[in-house]
Design a protein around this motif. Structure first.
Motif, PDB file in Angstrom:
ATOM      1  N   LYS A 156       3.048  32.412   8.788  1.00 46.54           N
ATOM      2  CA  LYS A 156       4.154  31.489   9.028  1.00 46.54           C
ATOM      3  C   LYS A 156       4.809  31.104   7.700  1.00 46.54           C
ATOM      4  CE  LYS A 156       3.290  29.111  13.356  1.00 46.54           C
ATOM      5  NZ  LYS A 156       2.817  30.322  14.005  1.00 46.54           N
ATOM      6  N   SER A 214       6.126  23.688   9.862  1.00 47.79           N
ATOM      7  CA  SER A 214       5.834  24.987   9.269  1.00 47.79           C
ATOM      8  C   SER A 214       7.096  25.568   8.654  1.00 47.79           C
ATOM      9  CB  SER A 214       5.302  25.929  10.351  1.00 47.79           C
ATOM     10  OG  SER A 214       5.360  27.254   9.901  1.00 47.79           O
ATOM     11  N   ARG A 215       6.913  26.354   7.593  1.00 48.94           N
ATOM     12  CA  ARG A 215       8.080  26.935   6.924  1.00 48.94           C
ATOM     13  C   ARG A 215       8.907  27.775   7.880  1.00 48.94           C
ATOM     14  NH1 ARG A 215       5.220  28.777   1.390  1.00 48.94           N
ATOM     15  NH2 ARG A 215       5.335  26.799   0.279  1.00 48.94           N
ATOM     16  N   GLN A 269      -3.302   4.564   2.339  1.00 47.67           N
ATOM     17  CA  GLN A 269      -1.864   4.784   2.193  1.00 47.67           C
ATOM     18  C   GLN A 269      -1.268   5.441   3.422  1.00 47.67           C
ATOM     19  OE1 GLN A 269      -1.830   6.904  -1.571  1.00 47.67           O
ATOM     20  NE2 GLN A 269      -0.143   5.603  -2.171  1.00 47.67           N
ATOM     21  N   ASP A 281       3.328  29.467   5.361  1.00 49.10           N
ATOM     22  CA  ASP A 281       2.867  28.153   4.946  1.00 49.10           C
ATOM     23  C   ASP A 281       1.827  28.199   3.842  1.00 49.10           C
ATOM     24  OD1 ASP A 281       4.521  26.727   6.694  1.00 49.10           O
ATOM     25  OD2 ASP A 281       3.190  27.165   8.363  1.00 49.10           O
ATOM     26  N   TYR A 316       2.545  20.381  13.171  1.00 45.73           N
ATOM     27  CA  TYR A 316       2.339  21.589  12.367  1.00 45.73           C
ATOM     28  C   TYR A 316       3.447  22.606  12.634  1.00 45.73           C
ATOM     29  CZ  TYR A 316       0.184  25.829  10.560  1.00 45.73           C
ATOM     30  OH  TYR A 316      -0.037  26.984   9.863  1.00 45.73           O
ATOM     31  N   ILE A 342      -6.899  19.154   1.618  1.00 43.67           N
ATOM     32  CA  ILE A 342      -6.847  19.672   0.252  1.00 43.67           C
ATOM     33  C   ILE A 342      -7.397  18.621  -0.716  1.00 43.67           C
ATOM     34  CG2 ILE A 342      -5.335  20.495  -1.585  1.00 43.67           C
ATOM     35  CD1 ILE A 342      -3.390  21.362   0.686  1.00 43.67           C
ATOM     36  N   GLU A 343      -8.340  19.059  -1.499  1.00 44.41           N
ATOM     37  CA  GLU A 343      -9.004  18.144  -2.433  1.00 44.41           C
ATOM     38  C   GLU A 343      -7.985  17.506  -3.380  1.00 44.41           C
ATOM     39  OE1 GLU A 343     -11.896  20.108  -4.823  1.00 44.41           O
ATOM     40  OE2 GLU A 343     -12.378  18.295  -5.947  1.00 44.41           O
ATOM     41  N   GLY A 344      -8.045  16.189  -3.469  1.00 45.06           N
ATOM     42  CA  GLY A 344      -7.155  15.482  -4.388  1.00 45.06           C
ATOM     43  C   GLY A 344      -5.727  15.351  -3.904  1.00 45.06           C
ATOM     44  N   LYS A 345      -5.406  15.952  -2.760  1.00 51.42           N
ATOM     45  CA  LYS A 345      -4.025  15.896  -2.272  1.00 51.42           C
ATOM     46  C   LYS A 345      -3.960  15.305  -0.867  1.00 51.42           C
ATOM     47  CE  LYS A 345      -1.945  18.476  -5.584  1.00 51.42           C
ATOM     48  NZ  LYS A 345      -2.043  19.937  -5.633  1.00 51.42           N
ATOM     49  N   VAL A 358       0.842  -1.195   0.000  1.00 51.73           N
ATOM     50  CA  VAL A 358       0.000   0.000   0.000  1.00 51.73           C
ATOM     51  C   VAL A 358       0.878   1.246   0.000  1.00 51.73           C
ATOM     52  CG1 VAL A 358      -1.626   1.330   1.375  1.00 51.73           C
ATOM     53  CG2 VAL A 358      -1.958  -1.115   1.096  1.00 51.73           C
ATOM     54  N   LEU A 370       4.605  20.239   5.173  1.00 55.01           N
ATOM     55  CA  LEU A 370       3.300  20.678   5.677  1.00 55.01           C
ATOM     56  C   LEU A 370       2.275  20.672   4.548  1.00 55.01           C
ATOM     57  CD1 LEU A 370       2.049  21.613   8.324  1.00 55.01           C
ATOM     58  CD2 LEU A 370       2.355  23.947   7.551  1.00 55.01           C
ATOM     59  N   PHE A 371       1.063  20.253   4.867  1.00 60.11           N
ATOM     60  CA  PHE A 371      -0.025  20.124   3.896  1.00 60.11           C
ATOM     61  C   PHE A 371       0.306  19.123   2.795  1.00 60.11           C
ATOM     62  CE2 PHE A 371      -0.755  24.700   5.287  1.00 60.11           C
ATOM     63  CZ  PHE A 371      -1.655  24.325   6.261  1.00 60.11           C
ATOM     64  N   THR A 372       1.070  18.092   3.123  1.00 60.82           N
ATOM     65  CA  THR A 372       1.289  16.970   2.207  1.00 60.82           C
ATOM     66  C   THR A 372       1.005  15.683   2.975  1.00 60.82           C
ATOM     67  OG1 THR A 372       3.589  16.557   2.791  1.00 60.82           O
ATOM     68  CG2 THR A 372       3.196  18.229   1.091  1.00 60.82           C
ATOM     69  N   PRO A 373       0.832  14.565   2.260  1.00 63.39           N
ATOM     70  CA  PRO A 373       0.602  13.294   2.958  1.00 63.39           C
ATOM     71  C   PRO A 373       1.749  12.931   3.905  1.00 63.39           C
ATOM     72  CG  PRO A 373       0.000  13.077   0.658  1.00 63.39           C
ATOM     73  CD  PRO A 373       0.659  14.426   0.803  1.00 63.39           C
ATOM     74  N   GLY A 410      -4.502  19.716   5.911  1.00 65.93           N
ATOM     75  CA  GLY A 410      -5.234  20.833   5.337  1.00 65.93           C
ATOM     76  C   GLY A 410      -6.461  20.423   4.545  1.00 65.93           C
ATOM     77  N   ARG A 468      -6.996  15.046   1.184  1.00 65.97           N
ATOM     78  CA  ARG A 468      -8.325  14.763   1.729  1.00 65.97           C
ATOM     79  C   ARG A 468      -8.457  13.267   1.955  1.00 65.97           C
ATOM     80  NH1 ARG A 468     -12.898  17.969  -0.878  1.00 65.97           N
ATOM     81  NH2 ARG A 468     -11.666  19.509   0.255  1.00 65.97           N
ATOM     82  N   VAL A 479      -6.204  24.277  -1.915  1.00 65.29           N
ATOM     83  CA  VAL A 479      -7.019  25.154  -1.081  1.00 65.29           C
ATOM     84  C   VAL A 479      -7.058  24.627   0.347  1.00 65.29           C
ATOM     85  CG1 VAL A 479      -9.287  26.156  -0.729  1.00 65.29           C
ATOM     86  CG2 VAL A 479      -8.450  25.730  -3.051  1.00 65.29           C
ATOM     87  N   VAL A 480      -6.608  25.437   1.284  1.00 63.96           N
ATOM     88  CA  VAL A 480      -6.760  25.099   2.696  1.00 63.96           C
ATOM     89  C   VAL A 480      -7.835  26.036   3.240  1.00 63.96           C
ATOM     90  CG1 VAL A 480      -5.613  24.928   4.921  1.00 63.96           C
ATOM     91  CG2 VAL A 480      -4.335  24.423   2.849  1.00 63.96           C
ATOM     92  N   LEU A 497      -5.304  19.212  10.546  1.00 69.86           N
ATOM     93  CA  LEU A 497      -4.426  20.347  10.821  1.00 69.86           C
ATOM     94  C   LEU A 497      -3.178  20.322   9.939  1.00 69.86           C
ATOM     95  CD1 LEU A 497      -4.869  22.557  12.884  1.00 69.86           C
ATOM     96  CD2 LEU A 497      -3.331  21.366  14.418  1.00 69.86           C
TER      97      LEU A 497
END
Lengths: 323, 231
Positions: free
Chosen positions: A114, B86-87, B31, A116, B82, B181-184, A18, B97-100, B179, B186, A100-101, B176
């Motif tokens: 930040k 964060s950057r 996954q 981000d 987070y 994010i649709e298709g990424k 997976v 951040l905001f990735t799988p 994020g 969610r 989009v967040v 948190l």
């Protein structure tokens, strides 16, 4: 004994299998499925999930360039369906995905401050000006506006319908002790609500039995108000998008369209800001600038103004970018 | 009540419709949770075994830490991850951040105390005579540990099941740091939150039922494996 090691290996292999395709979700072009209203559907051939990244996709609709722009925004622009309606055009024009967040305005600005997010689209004018003043963005641009309205139980126990200003309406609620639900989450709506209370000379506290700070998004707050017979302040876009699910509520102040809203204090402007690359070198500054330019361009502004007319008989957002 | 009925109907309809967005969400859920579970197993089972088998001076303290970790609210883990990713945080250069990847990191932290703590408990429950016997038969240290782990396998599988259950259903952290994010980023749980927020209760229920069905299927498979392991 053997069985157990076999089992362990099996479980590991299964989960590893997976895991193998881990990189693919980011490479696969996002399908635009949940928006059924998407008329000009860009070819959405969802590559089989474990196929290698599409390296040579000639179709301009697919952001195969690996370009991604991160937009942190308020729930109202996303939950109302506006972004789903207009973003495909941006993706097509600039061959760049938009992540989009969608969170409350407070959190959206926090994400931007930040570094981000690359670009921020929110509605709390004072906080936006502070964002620019603090150097997190170089400039703020008007994008659109709508208005806030007060909704409440149909029998209107506080007789708010007779009010002529928002200030007066809020005062009537406080005086009658009718229950009020506040977002309580530092969102744009919450900020506006608190400023109206302040103008009425009332400081809501948790000791006031009728005042309920929920700490929730607009949708949840409306649903809670619907169940608990609360008054609440909402942006008109979310209200229109959700009215069908809120049978116990109706507009008690602000009228059925923005023209009928008697109080200019309930004006709700949205602004866009590209995050300052001098502060955060990693932001996608070039694409963020493109996004801002695109959002305030006459074509996009027209799209914003048209959005929702077919479904709600009125626009949910009114474009107001400076030409 | 009506929502449940229509939700159930919609769940079946959704699965049959072959909506690619839905399968993307399900796939990403599996996954993220799968990878996080493997990492938590690879880290947690050896740690737990070591803690259970060897006399560690600070074991009492570590045990309390692990048990506390089991009760860690996912949203606190999410906030911690987070700020790390964060950057403007210490690990910002990873760009996670905001990735799988960020979601996996958060879920590993949530799952680790469960795999480690429950493995430790399972190993401690094994009769000490077994180790002595194994050693007498000339087992190396690694063989000895393996023997004990094998004996404790039911508890170890329970640890894996518990960890899986806690992270597949977890929403605070992935919302948190991912994020939604649709298709990424969610996943099933964040999609449920989104649909609840927008009042689409039927769809939320449908997704919830799909999540339940997946958990049921995987736990069923684990149970079968556990049974086989006993025989």
């Amino acid at each position: 004994m053997k069985r157990f090691s076999l089992l362990l290996i099996l479980v590991l292999a299964l989960v590893a299998a997976v895991g193998c395709a881990t990189a693919t979700p980011t490479a696969v072009p996002p399908t635009n499925a949940p928006a059924p209203t998407n008329a000009p559907a860009p070819t959405n051939a969802p590559a089989p999930t474990n196929a290698p990244a599409p390296t040579n996709a000639p179709a301009p609709t697919q952001a195969a360039s690996g370009c991604t722009l991160r937009l942190s925004t308020t729930t109202s622009t996303y939950d109302s369906g506006l972004l789903d309606a207009i973003l495909p055009d941006f993706k097509q024009k600039f061959n760049c995905d938009v992540d989009v967040v969608a969170v409350g305005t407070g959190q959206a600005l926090e994400i931007g401050s930040k570094g981000d997010a690359d670009v921020v689209l929110v509605h709390a004018r004072k906080s936006e000006d502070k964002f620019v003043a603090d150097g997190f963005a170089k400039e703020r641009f008007d994008v659109m506006y709508n208005d806030f309205i007060l909704v409440g139980p149909k029998d209107d126990p506080a007789k708010v319908k007779s009010a002529t200003t928002a200030k007066e309406a809020f005062k009537m609620i406080a005086d009658s002790g009718a229950s009020f639900a506040s977002r309580g989450d530092k969102s744009g709506t919450n900020t506006k609500e608190l400023s109206v209370w302040a103008s009425a000379g009332i400081t809501p506290t948790k000791e006031m039995k009728w005042y309920n700070a929920l700490g929730q998004g607009m949708g949840e707050t409306l649903l809670t108000s619907n169940e608990g017979n609360f008054y609440t302040l909402t942006d008109r876009a979310t209200w229109l998008a959700m009215t069908a699910k809120l049978p116990n509520l109706e507009v008690v102040f602000g009228g059925n369209t923005i023209d009928q809203n008697p109080d200019k204090a309930l004006y709700n402007p949205y602004g866009v800001m590209a995050v300052n690359p001098d502060k955060f070198p990693n932001v996608n500054a070039a694409m963020a600038a493109n996004f801002v330019k695109w959002l305030v361009s006459p074509e996009t502004q027209k799209m914003i103004g048209e959005f929702g007319k077919d479904k709600f008989g009125q626009a949910l957002f009114y474009p107001n970018a400076a030409p | 009540m009506n929502e449940f009925v229509t939700g159930l109907a919609q769940a079946i309809q959704l699965i049959l419709s072959g909506d690619p967005a839905l399968y993307e969400i399900i796939w990403l859920s599996l996954q993220v949770t799968g990878i996080a579970l493997v990492i938590a197993m690879l880290l947690g089972i050896p740690c737990g075994a070591a803690l259970g088998l060897y006399r560690v001076r600070t074991r009492g303290f570590i045990t309390v830490l692990l048990y506390t970790g089991m009760g860690l609210p996912p949203v606190v883990v999410g906030l911690f991850v987070y700020l790390l990713l964060s950057r403007s945080g210490p690990l910002g250069s990873l760009g996670w951040l905001f990735t799988p990847s960020a979601m996996v990191a958060a879920q590993v932290i949530i799952a680790f105390p469960l795999t480690a703590g429950l493995t430790m408990t399972a190993v401690q429950g094994v009769d000490p005579a077994l180790r002595i016997q194994a050693r007498a038969l000339g087992a190396t240290q690694l063989q000895e540990v393996w023997t004990v782990l094998t004996e404790a396998r039911i508890g170890v599988i329970a640890a894996i099941v518990a960890a899986f259950g806690s992270i597949i259903s977890e929403v605070g952290a992935v919302m948190l740091v991912g994020g939604n994010i649709e298709g990424k980023t969610r996943v099933l749980t964040t999609a449920i939150v989104l649909n609840t927020r927008t009042g689409d209760f039927e769809l939320a229920i449908a997704l919830g039922l799909i999540l339940l069905a997946i958990a049921f299927g995987i736990n069923g498979a684990m149970l079968v494996l556990q049974r086989n392991a006993v025989d």
